[in-house]
Design a protein around this motif. Structure first.
Motif, short mmCIF file in Angstrom:
data_model
loop_
_atom_site.label_atom_id
_atom_site.label_comp_id
_atom_site.label_asym_id
_atom_site.label_seq_id
_atom_site.Cartn_x
_atom_site.Cartn_y
_atom_site.Cartn_z
N ASN A 189 12.23 10.98 44.25
CA ASN A 189 12.97 10.76 43.01
C ASN A 189 12.74 9.34 42.53
O ASN A 189 12.90 8.39 43.29
CB ASN A 189 14.46 11.00 43.23
CG ASN A 189 14.75 12.42 43.68
OD1 ASN A 189 14.33 13.38 43.05
ND2 ASN A 189 15.47 12.55 44.80
N GLY A 190 12.37 9.20 41.28
CA GLY A 190 12.14 7.87 40.75
C GLY A 190 11.39 7.93 39.43
O GLY A 190 11.27 8.99 38.80
N THR A 191 10.86 6.80 39.02
CA THR A 191 10.08 6.72 37.78
C THR A 191 8.72 7.38 37.99
O THR A 191 8.05 7.13 38.98
CB THR A 191 9.88 5.25 37.37
OG1 THR A 191 11.17 4.64 37.18
CG2 THR A 191 9.08 5.14 36.09
N LYS A 192 8.32 8.22 37.05
CA LYS A 192 7.01 8.85 37.12
C LYS A 192 5.93 7.76 37.16
O LYS A 192 5.98 6.82 36.38
CB LYS A 192 6.81 9.76 35.91
CG LYS A 192 5.57 10.62 35.96
CD LYS A 192 5.51 11.55 34.75
CE LYS A 192 4.24 12.38 34.75
NZ LYS A 192 4.17 13.28 33.57
N TYR A 193 4.98 7.92 38.04
CA TYR A 193 4.03 6.84 38.27
C TYR A 193 3.21 6.47 37.02
O TYR A 193 2.78 5.31 36.88
CB TYR A 193 3.09 7.18 39.43
CG TYR A 193 1.97 8.15 39.12
CD1 TYR A 193 0.67 7.68 38.90
CD2 TYR A 193 2.20 9.52 39.06
CE1 TYR A 193 -0.36 8.56 38.62
CE2 TYR A 193 1.17 10.40 38.78
CZ TYR A 193 -0.11 9.92 38.56
OH TYR A 193 -1.14 10.79 38.28
N THR A 194 3.03 7.41 36.11
CA THR A 194 2.30 7.10 34.87
C THR A 194 3.13 6.25 33.92
O THR A 194 2.59 5.66 32.98
CB THR A 194 1.85 8.39 34.17
OG1 THR A 194 2.98 9.26 34.01
CG2 THR A 194 0.78 9.11 34.97
N ASP A 195 4.45 6.20 34.15
CA ASP A 195 5.34 5.37 33.33
C ASP A 195 5.67 4.04 34.00
O ASP A 195 6.49 3.27 33.52
CB ASP A 195 6.66 6.12 33.05
CG ASP A 195 6.44 7.40 32.25
OD1 ASP A 195 5.49 7.42 31.44
OD2 ASP A 195 7.19 8.37 32.45
N TRP A 196 5.04 3.78 35.09
CA TRP A 196 5.29 2.60 35.91
C TRP A 196 4.76 1.34 35.21
O TRP A 196 3.61 1.29 34.79
CB TRP A 196 4.59 2.81 37.25
CG TRP A 196 4.68 1.73 38.26
CD1 TRP A 196 5.55 0.69 38.30
CD2 TRP A 196 3.84 1.61 39.42
NE1 TRP A 196 5.32 -0.09 39.41
CE2 TRP A 196 4.27 0.45 40.12
CE3 TRP A 196 2.78 2.34 39.94
CZ2 TRP A 196 3.67 0.03 41.30
CZ3 TRP A 196 2.18 1.94 41.11
CH2 TRP A 196 2.62 0.79 41.79
N ASN A 197 5.61 0.32 35.10
CA ASN A 197 5.21 -0.96 34.53
C ASN A 197 4.61 -1.81 35.65
O ASN A 197 5.32 -2.30 36.53
CB ASN A 197 6.41 -1.67 33.92
CG ASN A 197 6.02 -2.98 33.25
OD1 ASN A 197 4.88 -3.43 33.34
ND2 ASN A 197 6.97 -3.62 32.59
N THR A 198 3.30 -1.96 35.60
CA THR A 198 2.60 -2.64 36.71
C THR A 198 2.22 -4.08 36.39
O THR A 198 1.42 -4.68 37.11
CB THR A 198 1.33 -1.85 37.08
OG1 THR A 198 0.45 -1.84 35.93
CG2 THR A 198 1.65 -0.43 37.48
N GLN A 199 2.79 -4.63 35.34
CA GLN A 199 2.45 -6.01 34.98
C GLN A 199 3.15 -7.01 35.90
O GLN A 199 4.21 -6.74 36.46
CB GLN A 199 2.85 -6.27 33.53
CG GLN A 199 2.04 -5.46 32.53
CD GLN A 199 0.54 -5.68 32.69
OE1 GLN A 199 0.07 -6.82 32.67
NE2 GLN A 199 -0.21 -4.60 32.86
N GLY A 200 2.54 -8.17 36.03
CA GLY A 200 3.14 -9.23 36.84
C GLY A 200 2.83 -9.09 38.32
O GLY A 200 1.92 -8.36 38.73
#
Length: 288
Positions: A222-233
């Motif tokens: 359960n969590g944020t869908k990996y394609t919606d993941w903010n990977t900046q920083g």
């Protein structure tokens, strides 16, 4: 034995059995310390070899080889190239029977090559953070393995980490697999290029990463869908144990959980497969 003796024995036995036992904390400490020493000795003995064509080649290139053992009846292109590389690196060669190489590699798939190497040098956590903060790292990405026990998974994760530009990998010192010959073989030599830090306390390490500006992500159903993941920083991704996933106490320190949607009957992925999907997602979003 007479009846009186039987009664006396019964009374003494019950008295001894019911007598409260004292737990000697020093004994437990000594036992734990001895177990840790044995674990370290076993791993040190196991870590002085690598085997398989790719793993041996990369170890030789990295100048960690001490002596090369080659199957005596081996023939072919790989043999000549390996001999030339060993000669270039001034590593002595010994030709042995296949049974001897089987024994040295613990029946691993050695492909006719076993290399004695210097003990693997883990990267200090502070040095890994210095690397993460260097000019070469615009958006450092660290993989954290929480209690991974399968060396094949560790090797596979290191292999993917290398090709996707991961800054480094952090593993716990206890109750988790370290850099073993099997892990080296599974990494096909990537272990020579991806810094691996081994820490005593994973929880404290997460605090240190947060203080350094890292966002901590975990993997879960359960969590944020990996394609919606903010990977900046600056980001760190925790991959959990093969069976239990990310441990409960570690989950409390996670900033956000990431999930990979599944529609089939099996509701979990192999740790290295899940790790590969997420590492490539970070690489894709960062213009890989």
């Amino acid at each position: 034995m007479r009846k009186q003796d039987n009664k006396k024995f019964d009374r003494n036995f019950k008295k001894d059995f019911n007598r409260p036992r004292k737990n000697n904390k020093k004994d437990f400490v000594r036992q734990d310390k001895k177990a840790e020493e044995n674990e370290w000795e076993d791993e040190t003995r196991a870590n002085d070899i690598v085997y398989g064509v790719h793993a041996v080649v990369e170890a030789l290139k990295a100048d960690t080889g001490n002596k090369l053992y080659i199957q005596e009846d081996l023939r072919g292109k790989n043999l000549e190239e390996m001999k030339a590389l060993a000669a270039d690196k001034k590593v002595s060669i010994s030709f042995e029977k296949k049974q001897e190489l089987d024994k040295m590699s613990d029946n691993g798939v050695h492909q006719g090559f076993v290399l004695k190497v210097s003990a693997y040098a883990y990267t200090d956590l502070d040095d890994l953070l210095k690397l993460a903060n260097s000019e070469d790292q615009d958006n450092p990405f660290i993989i954290i393995l929480d209690g991974l026990t399968d060396p094949h998974n560790l090797g596979s994760i290191l292999r993917t980490a290398d090709v996707t530009g991961v800054t480094g990998v952090i593993i716990p010192k206890h109750r988790a697999v370290g850099i073993t010959p099997t892990a080296v073989k599974a990494s096909t030599g990537a272990v020579q290029y991806v810094p691996v830090s081994r820490v005593t306390n994973l929880s404290q390490t997460l605090d240190k990463l947060k203080d350094d500006g890292f966002w901590i992500f975990g993997t879960d159903m359960n969590g944020t869908k990996y394609t919606d993941w903010n990977t900046q920083g600056k980001i760190a991704l925790i991959i959990g144990n093969e069976g239990k996933g990310v441990s409960t106490n570690i989950k409390k320190q996670v900033d956000e959980m990431i999930t990979i949607p599944m529609s089939g009957h099996v509701q979990s992925l192999n740790a290295s497969v899940a790790g590969a999907i997420l590492m490539y997602e970070v690489a894709r979003k960062r213009g890989f």
